[in-house]
Design a protein around this motif. Structure first.
Motif, PDB file in Angstrom:
ATOM      1  N   TYR A 146       0.828  -1.205   0.000  1.00 14.07           N
ATOM      2  CA  TYR A 146       0.000   0.000   0.000  1.00 14.07           C
ATOM      3  C   TYR A 146       0.862   1.255   0.000  1.00 14.07           C
ATOM      4  O   TYR A 146       0.592   2.228  -0.711  1.00 14.07           O
ATOM      5  CB  TYR A 146      -0.928   0.015   1.222  1.00 14.07           C
ATOM      6  N   ARG A 150       0.944   5.332  -2.102  1.00 16.86           N
ATOM      7  CA  ARG A 150       0.692   6.619  -1.460  1.00 16.86           C
ATOM      8  C   ARG A 150       1.751   7.614  -1.898  1.00 16.86           C
ATOM      9  O   ARG A 150       2.878   7.205  -2.196  1.00 16.86           O
ATOM     10  CB  ARG A 150       0.760   6.468   0.074  1.00 16.86           C
ATOM     11  N   GLY A 194     -11.500   1.576   7.063  1.00 21.19           N
ATOM     12  CA  GLY A 194     -10.852   1.837   5.771  1.00 21.19           C
ATOM     13  C   GLY A 194     -11.452   3.098   5.175  1.00 21.19           C
ATOM     14  O   GLY A 194     -11.824   3.143   4.002  1.00 21.19           O
ATOM     15  N   ASP A 217      -8.293   4.150   9.400  1.00 29.83           N
ATOM     16  CA  ASP A 217      -7.561   3.795   8.183  1.00 29.83           C
ATOM     17  C   ASP A 217      -6.093   3.585   8.537  1.00 29.83           C
ATOM     18  O   ASP A 217      -5.563   4.181   9.467  1.00 29.83           O
ATOM     19  CB  ASP A 217      -7.682   4.891   7.114  1.00 29.83           C
ATOM     20  N   LEU A 218      -5.472   2.734   7.750  1.00 30.15           N
ATOM     21  CA  LEU A 218      -4.031   2.470   7.900  1.00 30.15           C
ATOM     22  C   LEU A 218      -3.195   3.680   7.516  1.00 30.15           C
ATOM     23  O   LEU A 218      -2.069   3.832   7.994  1.00 30.15           O
ATOM     24  CB  LEU A 218      -3.628   1.366   6.904  1.00 30.15           C
ATOM     25  N   ARG A 243      -5.365   3.224  12.216  1.00 25.46           N
ATOM     26  CA  ARG A 243      -5.550   1.939  12.902  1.00 25.46           C
ATOM     27  C   ARG A 243      -5.614   0.813  11.877  1.00 25.46           C
ATOM     28  O   ARG A 243      -6.260   0.962  10.836  1.00 25.46           O
ATOM     29  CB  ARG A 243      -6.857   1.989  13.695  1.00 25.46           C
ATOM     30  N   ASP A 244      -4.967  -0.294  12.188  1.00 28.68           N
ATOM     31  CA  ASP A 244      -5.098  -1.495  11.364  1.00 28.68           C
ATOM     32  C   ASP A 244      -6.372  -2.218  11.780  1.00 28.68           C
ATOM     33  O   ASP A 244      -6.489  -2.662  12.923  1.00 28.68           O
ATOM     34  CB  ASP A 244      -3.865  -2.390  11.561  1.00 28.68           C
ATOM     35  N   ALA A 245      -7.294  -2.340  10.840  1.00 21.89           N
ATOM     36  CA  ALA A 245      -8.594  -2.937  11.160  1.00 21.89           C
ATOM     37  C   ALA A 245      -8.477  -4.394  11.590  1.00 21.89           C
ATOM     38  O   ALA A 245      -9.365  -4.916  12.258  1.00 21.89           O
ATOM     39  CB  ALA A 245      -9.517  -2.829   9.949  1.00 21.89           C
ATOM     40  N   PHE A 260     -16.532   0.930   2.932  1.00 21.74           N
ATOM     41  CA  PHE A 260     -16.684   1.252   1.511  1.00 21.74           C
ATOM     42  C   PHE A 260     -15.437   0.763   0.770  1.00 21.74           C
ATOM     43  O   PHE A 260     -14.353   1.353   0.914  1.00 21.74           O
ATOM     44  CB  PHE A 260     -16.849   2.769   1.317  1.00 21.74           C
ATOM     45  N   ASP A 261     -15.583  -0.335   0.050  1.00 26.42           N
ATOM     46  CA  ASP A 261     -14.521  -0.756  -0.863  1.00 26.42           C
ATOM     47  C   ASP A 261     -13.209  -1.040  -0.128  1.00 26.42           C
ATOM     48  O   ASP A 261     -12.139  -0.686  -0.621  1.00 26.42           O
ATOM     49  CB  ASP A 261     -14.334   0.384  -1.894  1.00 26.42           C
ATOM     50  N   ALA A 262     -13.298  -1.649   1.021  1.00 18.78           N
ATOM     51  CA  ALA A 262     -12.068  -1.828   1.798  1.00 18.78           C
ATOM     52  C   ALA A 262     -11.992  -3.188   2.499  1.00 18.78           C
ATOM     53  O   ALA A 262     -11.257  -3.340   3.465  1.00 18.78           O
ATOM     54  CB  ALA A 262     -11.938  -0.700   2.822  1.00 18.78           C
ATOM     55  N   ASP A 265      -9.275  -5.843  -0.321  1.00 17.73           N
ATOM     56  CA  ASP A 265      -7.824  -5.641  -0.429  1.00 17.73           C
ATOM     57  C   ASP A 265      -7.100  -5.846   0.901  1.00 17.73           C
ATOM     58  O   ASP A 265      -5.905  -5.572   1.013  1.00 17.73           O
ATOM     59  CB  ASP A 265      -7.503  -4.251  -1.018  1.00 17.73           C
ATOM     60  N   GLN A 266      -7.824  -6.340   1.889  1.00 18.65           N
ATOM     61  CA  GLN A 266      -7.203  -6.585   3.189  1.00 18.65           C
ATOM     62  C   GLN A 266      -6.179  -7.716   3.120  1.00 18.65           C
ATOM     63  O   GLN A 266      -6.351  -8.678   2.374  1.00 18.65           O
ATOM     64  CB  GLN A 266      -8.274  -6.995   4.218  1.00 18.65           C
TER      65      GLN A 266
HETATM   66  C1  LIG Z   1      -9.909   1.209  -1.861  1.00 18.86           C
HETATM   67  S1  LIG Z   1      -9.600   2.284  -0.529  1.00 18.86           S
HETATM   68  C2  LIG Z   1     -11.234   2.886  -0.106  1.00 18.86           C
HETATM   69  C3  LIG Z   1     -11.184   4.150   0.696  1.00 18.86           C
HETATM   70  C4  LIG Z   1     -12.552   4.729   1.073  1.00 18.86           C
HETATM   71  N1  LIG Z   1     -13.319   3.818   1.885  1.00 18.86           N
HETATM   72  C5  LIG Z   1     -13.322   5.117  -0.169  1.00 18.86           C
HETATM   73  O1  LIG Z   1     -14.335   4.452  -0.473  1.00 18.86           O
HETATM   74  O2  LIG Z   1     -12.929   6.059  -0.836  1.00 18.86           O
HETATM   75  C6  LIG Z   1      -9.288   1.129   0.788  1.00 18.86           C
HETATM   76  C7  LIG Z   1      -8.888   1.830   2.061  1.00 18.86           C
HETATM   77  O3  LIG Z   1      -8.735   0.849   3.097  1.00 18.86           O
HETATM   78  C8  LIG Z   1      -7.582   1.157   3.833  1.00 18.86           C
HETATM   79  N2  LIG Z   1      -7.109  -0.078   4.465  1.00 18.86           N
HETATM   80  C9  LIG Z   1      -6.632  -1.180   3.859  1.00 18.86           C
HETATM   81  N3  LIG Z   1      -6.318  -2.112   4.771  1.00 18.86           N
HETATM   82  C10 LIG Z   1      -6.620  -1.586   5.977  1.00 18.86           C
HETATM   83  C11 LIG Z   1      -6.520  -2.065   7.314  1.00 18.86           C
HETATM   84  N4  LIG Z   1      -6.056  -3.284   7.579  1.00 18.86           N
HETATM   85  N5  LIG Z   1      -6.919  -1.265   8.304  1.00 18.86           N
HETATM   86  C12 LIG Z   1      -7.391  -0.012   8.053  1.00 18.86           C
HETATM   87  N6  LIG Z   1      -7.505   0.490   6.815  1.00 18.86           N
HETATM   88  C13 LIG Z   1      -7.125  -0.294   5.794  1.00 18.86           C
HETATM   89  C14 LIG Z   1      -6.632   1.723   2.823  1.00 18.86           C
HETATM   90  O4  LIG Z   1      -5.604   2.501   3.405  1.00 18.86           O
HETATM   91  C15 LIG Z   1      -7.567   2.546   1.949  1.00 18.86           C
HETATM   92  O5  LIG Z   1      -7.692   3.866   2.401  1.00 18.86           O
END
Ligand SMILES: C[S@@+](CC[C@H](N)C(=O)[O-])C[C@H]1O[C@@H](n2cnc3c(N)ncnc32)[C@H](O)[C@@H]1O
Length: 371
Positions: A146, A150, A194, A217-218, A243-245, A260-262, A265-266
């Motif tokens: 990731y 950035r 996220g 968010d990370l 925070r790491d979810a 939302f969309d997160a 990709d975890q």
């Molecule tokens: C595809 S983006 C979507 C961002 C936002 N939700 C949106 O819809 O615009 C995925 C987000 O999840 C965050 N993310 C990924 N793994 C994560 C984790 N383990 N803990 C927290 N955030 C995480 C990423 O940093 C990123 O900002």
């Protein structure tokens, strides 16, 4: 051939004589259409970034007039117009030397709402920069983390989501969940996991002052932007944490969690879903927005957006997960697998809706039993 690896020239000669030449020609034409579309996408990105679409939407103009309107170099604008005209995006009147953006095209390329699709082009431009590194991972394994995406990824996601959130979150997404508006109005504890730049929480915090909102968010750059936007809006009921979810815990149970969309990709999506379930109060609601596809490739053959989804997944969603030694779900993990993983996390009762104004996504609404 002596080895098991086919070189491209071996394939060419081996196949000669058995080819349907018309099919070869048609496919070569299709490839050039794809490459042309790719290049035009970069030109759309430039039109969006430079304000040329907004300038063109103001009315027919010569290249010099357009350059003047957007405060740009005429020579570049003229070349860009060549691509726009031959690409069918802008019209040209040779008699007057003017260029016109049809209002129907302007509707898709200008404005602040969800119908402005121009920002989508930035996804291609952004991901193109990572093709080398992802191609290397095909051979060597692992992935592109990731952090390598950035800070540009933060901007790109913000630009992609903002119009949709602004226009549709309160008026179209919330009504998908029976009773949610009333719960938020009465006062609820809400999280966005996220959250990126936090637009969803900022909007809801403004709309529902009796509720409290937290975004996790990370990415510290995304969280910093979310905090400053909440502060600029004077919102005392919205906060954001890096925070790491996968390790999410909460002091007091949450009533509503949005993602939302997160999830796809975890690194460890099952752990994140489990943490979300544990963080919710009994009767709490989980709203998960994820791509609207089948888990089975065969189920996606008729979906015109599927090639884009698998490609974005390869260049971002899959690789960021694999970079962390993760599950590598990919963006096309699909409804069947999503339902099964939600059930494993404790969310047995899931309703799936089409995402309002968004053909790419579905809204999964789940509740934690036990209210
Ligand atoms: C595809 S983006 C979507 C961002 C936002 N939700 C949106 O819809 O615009 C995925 C987000 O999840 C965050 N993310 C990924 N793994 C994560 C984790 N383990 N803990 C927290 N955030 C995480 C990423 O940093 C990123 O900002």
């Amino acid at each position: 051939m002596t080895g098991s690896t086919l070189a491209p020239e071996d394939l060419g000669t081996a196949a000669t004589g058995t080819l349907d030449e018309a099919r070869v020609e048609a496919f070569a034409g299709r490839l050039f259409e794809l490459y042309t579309g790719g290049m035009l996408t970069f030109m759309v990105d430039i039109g969006h970034r430079t304000g040329l679409f907004a300038a063109a939407a103001a009315g027919p103009a010569t290249s010099a007039e357009l350059a003047g309107r957007a405060d740009l170099q005429e020579r570049y604008v003229r070349e860009w117009l060549g691509a726009m005209v031959t690409g069918g995006i802008v019209e040209h009147d040779p008699a007057t030397g003017t260029y016109r953006l049809p209002p129907e095209h302007a509707a898709c390329l200008t404005g602040t709402g969800s119908s402005n699709l121009a920002a989508f082009s930035r996804l291609d431009t952004h991901l193109a920069k990572h093709v080398d590194a992802v191609a290397l991972a095909f051979r060597e394994g692992g992935g592109v983390p990731y952090a390598a995406f950035r800070p540009e990824f933060t901007d790109v996601m913000d630009a992609l989501g903002r119009g949709t959130f602004d226009e549709l979150l309160v008026d179209a997404y919330l009504p998908l969940v029976p009773g949610l508006d009333a719960r938020l109005a009465a006062g609820a504890r809400v999280a966005d996991v996220g959250c990126g730049t936090g637009r969803a929480m900022v909007l809801l915090a403004a709309a529902y002052p009796a509720s409290t909102f937290i975004g996790y968010d990370l990415a510290d750059d995304a969280v910093a932007r979310a905090r400053s936007e909440a502060a600029a809006a004077g919102l005392a009921n919205a906060r954001f944490e890096v925070r790491d979810a996968a390790g999410l815990t909460v002091e007091r149970p949450l009533d509503v969690v949005f993602v939302f969309d997160a999830i796809h990709d975890q690194v460890d999506p099952a752990a994140v879903l489990g943490r979300i379930h544990a963080a919710l109060a009994p009767g709490g609601t989980f709203v998960m927005v994820e791509p609207r596809v089948s888990s089975d490739l065969a189920g996606n053959l008729a979906n015109p957006l599927a090639p884009m989804l698998y490609s974005v997944s390869t260049l971002h969603c899959l690789t960021v997960s694999l970079a962390g030694g993760g599950a590598g779900l990919g963006a096309a993990w699909g409804e069947e697998l999503a339902r099964s993983m939600l059930a494993d996390a404790g969310f047995g009762d899931v309703v799936v809706h089409e995402a309002p104004g968004d053909p790419l996504n579905a809204v999964f609404v789940a509740s934690k039993p036990g209210a």
